[in-house]
Structures are given as structure tokens and as C-alpha cells.
Design a protein around this motif. Structure first.
Motif, short mmCIF file in Angstrom:
data_model
loop_
_atom_site.label_atom_id
_atom_site.label_comp_id
_atom_site.label_asym_id
_atom_site.label_seq_id
_atom_site.Cartn_x
_atom_site.Cartn_y
_atom_site.Cartn_z
N PRO A 131 0.83 -1.21 0.00
CA PRO A 131 0.00 0.00 0.00
C PRO A 131 0.86 1.26 0.00
O PRO A 131 0.34 2.37 -0.19
N GLU A 132 2.17 1.11 0.23
CA GLU A 132 3.11 2.24 0.25
C GLU A 132 4.52 1.66 0.16
O GLU A 132 4.68 0.43 0.21
N GLY A 133 5.51 2.53 0.04
CA GLY A 133 6.85 2.04 -0.25
C GLY A 133 7.80 1.90 0.93
O GLY A 133 8.75 1.11 0.87
N ALA A 161 -12.77 11.10 -6.74
CA ALA A 161 -11.76 11.93 -7.40
C ALA A 161 -10.49 11.96 -6.55
O ALA A 161 -10.54 12.23 -5.36
N GLY A 162 -9.37 11.63 -7.19
CA GLY A 162 -8.09 11.71 -6.48
C GLY A 162 -7.74 10.47 -5.67
O GLY A 162 -6.62 10.35 -5.20
N ARG A 163 -8.68 9.59 -5.47
CA ARG A 163 -8.38 8.35 -4.73
C ARG A 163 -8.41 7.16 -5.67
O ARG A 163 -9.47 6.80 -6.18
N ARG A 164 -7.27 6.58 -5.91
CA ARG A 164 -7.17 5.45 -6.81
C ARG A 164 -6.91 4.19 -6.01
O ARG A 164 -6.41 4.25 -4.88
N ARG A 165 -7.22 3.04 -6.61
CA ARG A 165 -6.90 1.78 -5.93
C ARG A 165 -5.51 1.30 -6.35
O ARG A 165 -4.82 0.65 -5.59
N TYR A 221 4.13 4.77 11.86
CA TYR A 221 5.56 4.61 12.14
C TYR A 221 6.33 5.92 12.39
O TYR A 221 7.51 5.91 12.65
N TYR A 222 5.63 7.04 12.30
CA TYR A 222 6.36 8.32 12.42
C TYR A 222 6.76 8.66 13.84
O TYR A 222 6.07 8.32 14.81
N GLU A 223 7.89 9.35 13.95
CA GLU A 223 8.24 10.04 15.20
C GLU A 223 9.00 11.30 14.78
O GLU A 223 9.64 11.35 13.75
N GLY A 244 3.41 13.40 1.10
CA GLY A 244 3.52 13.39 2.56
C GLY A 244 4.80 12.71 2.96
O GLY A 244 5.37 11.94 2.19
N GLY A 245 5.25 13.01 4.15
CA GLY A 245 6.49 12.38 4.59
C GLY A 245 6.77 12.64 6.04
O GLY A 245 5.94 13.21 6.77
N GLY A 246 7.95 12.21 6.46
CA GLY A 246 8.34 12.46 7.83
C GLY A 246 9.43 11.52 8.30
O GLY A 246 9.92 10.68 7.53
N VAL A 289 14.16 9.04 7.41
CA VAL A 289 13.25 10.13 7.06
C VAL A 289 12.99 10.01 5.56
O VAL A 289 13.89 9.63 4.81
N GLY A 290 11.76 10.27 5.16
CA GLY A 290 11.47 10.14 3.74
C GLY A 290 10.14 10.76 3.38
O GLY A 290 9.48 11.40 4.21
N PHE A 291 9.78 10.60 2.13
CA PHE A 291 8.49 11.14 1.66
C PHE A 291 8.01 10.33 0.47
O PHE A 291 8.79 9.56 -0.12
P1 HAM Z 1 0.98 8.80 2.20
O1 HAM Z 1 0.67 10.17 2.70
O2 HAM Z 1 0.11 7.70 2.65
O3 HAM Z 1 2.48 8.52 2.63
O4 HAM Z 1 1.01 8.81 0.62
C1 HAM Z 1 1.80 9.75 -0.08
C2 HAM Z 1 1.05 10.30 -1.26
O5 HAM Z 1 0.57 9.24 -2.08
C3 HAM Z 1 -0.21 11.09 -0.90
O6 HAM Z 1 0.10 12.41 -0.52
C4 HAM Z 1 -0.98 11.04 -2.22
O7 HAM Z 1 -0.47 12.00 -3.12
C5 HAM Z 1 -0.62 9.66 -2.75
N1 HAM Z 1 -1.72 8.73 -2.46
C6 HAM Z 1 -1.98 8.06 -1.33
N2 HAM Z 1 -3.09 7.31 -1.46
C7 HAM Z 1 -3.56 7.51 -2.70
C8 HAM Z 1 -4.67 7.02 -3.45
N3 HAM Z 1 -5.53 6.14 -2.96
N4 HAM Z 1 -4.84 7.48 -4.72
C9 HAM Z 1 -3.98 8.36 -5.27
N5 HAM Z 1 -2.90 8.84 -4.61
C10 HAM Z 1 -2.69 8.44 -3.35
C11 HAM Z 1 3.15 7.36 2.38
O8 HAM Z 1 2.77 6.51 1.62
C12 HAM Z 1 4.48 7.25 3.11
N6 HAM Z 1 5.09 5.97 2.75
C13 HAM Z 1 5.39 8.42 2.76
C14 HAM Z 1 6.71 8.33 3.46
C15 HAM Z 1 7.87 7.86 2.94
N7 HAM Z 1 6.95 8.68 4.72
C16 HAM Z 1 8.21 8.45 4.99
N8 HAM Z 1 8.79 7.93 3.93
#
Ligand code: HAM
Length: 418
Positions: free
Chosen positions: A81-83, A118-122, A261-263, A282-284, A298-300
Motif C-alpha cells: 500500500p506504500e513504499g 476523485a483523487g483516490r485510486r486503488r 511509524y512516524y516520530e 507526505g512524509g516524515g 526520514v522520507g516522503f
Molecule cells: P501517504 O501520505 O500515505 O504517505 O502517501 C503519499 C502520497 O501518495 C499522498 O500524498 C498522495 O499524493 C498519494 N496517495 C496516497 N493514497 C492515494 C490514493 N488512494 N490514490 C492516489 N494517490 C494516493 C506514504 O505513503 C508514506 N510511505 C510516505 C513516506 C515515505 N513517509 C516516509 N517515507
């Protein structure tokens, strides 16, 4: 019933010409990230579910509601769901010497089973970075500045950086307790979800969009007021370094990131060109334990669909589309010419030209195909041209046409491109 021709809701194909914009964004990202010392890391799209539940947090929406989980061979697997979690899973398997000071970036698809709107993709795409240098406000500011630099390089214009802190160590427990105490007398005013969140994950209450909950949240003490002085100082230093770097930002004490996981430092970047889902990135700073190893970084991550959407709203997407190389279209009249055109096309490509041909069809239909493809030149050959060792070269824009000896063709076309 789903049709075999439909893509899954919330998941899209990215085809030409849009895909050229994506390629350009990726190219700019790679060049920018290299200047900050980042190396690409490609982790698998599928991980063991526990990689995400342990790092992102089992009470977050992402883990509770949005992960695509499936079972294979008795193991529970998930689409990422994220990296960050996958990168940290990779880092946890390395030795401390290899992770010290590591800087990795990734560009790729992520999956969250959110309600499509709008703006939310799977399936969406993120460009993200993770930096494992020892915690310091200097690094946090540098990474945030990199993110702003990248958004600017893409031509995104004015974005708003909202900055806050999660605190560190015992802060999380103190903030949770402080917020719970403040919310206890107001519990009846909250929505059902938030009443559950008070005990489960009280920070989520700050993020609720229900008007009644928002009204309560606005009267709460700032979460930072429950934190240790060192955490507030850390945030103040990040803000000072951002000022030094001329990165505009605003403090947002109610900023809640959807991942646990943020601090210390957290941030979100929004752009007014987007609608309700206006977070571009987003990041932190974070800490997580994986495989018995504790890692901090730290990342984004930047949502690329949202970047594309901002660029389209601002009318800037076109500017980023690099025109493709002029196309040379080979037209062959008769089987012999068609066959020899296949070889000629390869030798022209070896000379650096971009070529295509249509197999078969009349002169008219082949020229129509050349026009449709936007060809700059047509190289026309029939039996006469083959016998004479020449090709008729037609400038598709001016309509001018002249015979050119075959030996001079590649030179003439490459010369015309300069
Ligand atoms: P996140 O805020 O969950 O952070 O996602 C980052 C960005 O991914 C969002 O600001 C948005 O632009 C895009 N995004 C998230 N969900 C969707 C969605 N369903 N459809 C389209 N765009 C979406 C993270 O994922 C963390 N891993 C960031 C991070 C990296 N923090 C530290 N290192």
C-alpha cells in the motif's frame, strides 16, 4: 458481472500520449534525486502482510481497511500500500555498515482498496525516498527541501507545506493520554468511529472529517503541549533550517499522518489545484522494528496521479511533453519493395532514425498510415526505384519530393534532423 474488457475500478491504463508525460516526470525525478545522492531501489510489489502490519500499524485505516491481502501456500501476502515498509524490510536484512547513511528512491505502483472518488485510486503511483542517516533536524529539512525542489522541477507552482511533529519516545503515550483526558467529557458529541478511536488510536480523532468531531477537535489542546521540550526544540530547528533554505511552510498542530511509524517531524504538501484530496505528497521521520532490528529514517512519497492532475489543471502538462523524434515512414509498392524496405528500415534505425512501415496496401493507404502516424518523411520505393538504386523522399509537411540515391538517404535524413 465484470466485463473482461474493463480494468478494475480505481485502476487505470496509462497510454500515449499521457504516458510520455509520466516518462518525462520520471526522468526529471531521476535527475533531481541523483543530485541529492539517492540510488534507486526496486522492491517487490508483493510482501508478507506482516511487513506492513508491523510497520504501518495494525489500527490504521491503510492496514485495517485498505490492504489487498491474499493467501498463497499458507502465507498471508499483501500488495504494497506504500513504499517505506518494503524498503525498510530490505534494509533490515543488510548489515549496519550497509544501511548507515543509505539514500534510496523508488518509483512505482502502490495499492489501496479505498472507496474510489476523485483523487483516490486503488492502484496509484508514488515517487518516494527513504534516507537512513542518523536523526538530525538538518537531514529532515534537507529531505523536505528536496521534495519541494522536485515539485518545482515538475512545474507544480505554489504548494503548501504543512509541518508538525509526532514527538519521540514517551511523547506518543503522553499525547494519547492528554487527548483522551480532554476528549472524555465530550465523548457523546463524537461520531461512532471516533468514540472507538479514543481507545484504539486517539490521534485519528484529529483527522475525522465529521463536522461535529471537527468542532470538538478545534477546542482541544495542541498535541505538542503534551510533548517533551526536546521534541518541540527538534521541530523548531527543522523549521529554522527550512527558513535558511527558503522553503515556505506553516505549522499545523493537527496534522495527522495515516501511518503509525512516524516520530518527530511529519509533513504534508497540498496544492489548491486539487479538490478535496489535495495532498500531493507526505512524509516524515520514522522508527520501525523489523526482524529484531530497529531502523530510523526520514522520507516522503509523492502521488504521481495527483501531480499529473495538478499539471493538467494548471495547463502545464503539454510543456513537459518532449516531442518525439521525427518519424520516417517507408512506403513499398509491390512485394520486392516491401521486402527490401524491411532491411532498409533496419539500416536507417542503426543510423539513429525512427522508422516504421505498413505491410501491404496501396500507395494511398500507406501514405494515409504515414499521415496518421504524424510522419515527417516518407521514403517511397517501387520497382523503378529499386532498379535505379534510389528512393523517392517526400517531405510530408511541404509535400516536396525528390529522388535520393540510396547511399545518401541516411545522411540526408539525419542531416535534416539537426
Ligand atoms: P501517504 O501520505 O500515505 O504517505 O502517501 C503519499 C502520497 O501518495 C499522498 O500524498 C498522495 O499524493 C498519494 N496517495 C496516497 N493514497 C492515494 C490514493 N488512494 N490514490 C492516489 N494517490 C494516493 C506514504 O505513503 C508514506 N510511505 C510516505 C513516506 C515515505 N513517509 C516516509 N517515507
Amino acid at each position: 458481472m465484470s466485463s473482461p474488457l474493463q480494468s478494475v475500478q480505481g485502476m487505470s491504463d496509462i497510454a500515449a500520449p499521457d504516458v510520455r508525460l509520466w516518462q518525462r516526470l520520471e526522468e526529471i525525478a531521476r535527475a533531481t534525486l541523483a543530485r541529492y545522492g539517492f540510488e534507486e531501489l526496486r522492491t517487490p510489489i508483493v510482501e508478507f502482510e506482516s511487513v506492513f502490519t508491523r510497520s504501518i500499524g495494525s489500527t490504521t485505516d491503510v492496514v485495517q481497511k485498505e490492504m489487498y491481502v491474499f493467501e498463497k501456500g499458507g502465507r498471508r501476502l499483501a500488495l504494497r500500500p506504500e513504499g517505506t515498509a518494503g524498503v525498510m524490510r530490505y534494509a533490515a536484512g543488510l548489515g549496519p555498515m550497509e544501511t548507515a547513511g543509505a539514500r534510496w528512491f523508488y518509483i512505482g505502483p502502490m495499492f489501496r482498496s479505498e472507496r474510489p472518488q476523485a483523487g483516490r485510486r486503488r492502484q496509484f503511483h508514488q515517487c518516494g525516498v527513504e534516507c537512513l542517516e542518523p536523526p538530525s533536524p538538518l537531514v529532515d529539512a534537507e529531505i523536505l527541501a528536496l521534495q519541494v525542489d522536485l515539485l518545482r522541477a515538475w512545474g507544480l507552482g505554489e504548494c503548501e507545506v504543512r509541518l508538525s511533529t509526532r514527538g519521540a519516545g514517551a511523547d506518543a503515550a503522553r499525547v494519547a493520554e492528554g487527548l483522551r483526558d480532554a476528549l472524555a467529557p465530550r465523548e457523546a458529541e463524537l461520531c461512532e468511529d471516533c468514540r472507538r478511536r479514543i481507545n484504539e488510536n486517539v490521534l485519528r480523532v484529529l483527522d475525522c472529517k465529521q463536522p461535529a468531531c471537527r468542532a470538538v477537535v478545534e477546542t482541544l489542546p495542541e498535541p505538542t503541549s503534551f510533548m517533551d521540550e526536546t521534541s518541540r526544540t527538534y521541530l523548531a530547528q527543522v523549521a529554522e533550517h527550512l527558513d535558511d533554505l527558503q522553503v515556505k511552510h506553516v505549522r499545523d498542530p493537527l496534522l495527522v499522518r495515516g501511518l503509525d511509524y512516524y516520530e518527530h517531524t511529519v509533513w504534508e504538501i497540498t496544492n489548491s489545484a486539487l479538490g478535496a484530496q489535495n495532498a500531493v505528497a507526505g512524509g516524515g521521520r520514522y522508527r520501525m522494528e523489523l526482524g529484531g532490528r530497529e531502523l530510523t529514517g526520514v522520507g516522503f512519497a509523492i502521488g504521481l496521479e495527483r501531480v499529473v492532475s495538478v499539471l493538467q489543471t494548471l495547463g502545464r502538462a503539454e510543456e513537459l511533453l518532449v516531442p518525439g523524434a521525427p518519424l520516417v515512414w517507408l512506403v513499398g509498392l509491390g512485394d520486392a519493395a516491401q521486402r527490401q524496405n524491411l532491411s532498409l528500415m533496419q539500416s536507417l534505425r542503426t543510423a539513429g532514425l525512427t522508422c516504421r512501415m505498413a505491410t501491404g496496401g496501396s500507395m494511398k493507404s500507406q501514405m494515409r498510415a504515414a499521415n496518421k502516424a504524424g510522419a515527417a518523411w516518407a521514403v517511397i520505393r517501387g520497382d523503378d526505384e529499386l532498379a535505379g538504386g534510389v528512393a523517392a523522399l517526400k517531405n510530408m509537411e511541404t509535400g516536396e519530393q525528390a529522388n535520393v540515391p540510396l547511399a545518401e538517404l541516411a545522411g540526408k535524413l539525419t542531416g535534416a534532423q539537426k
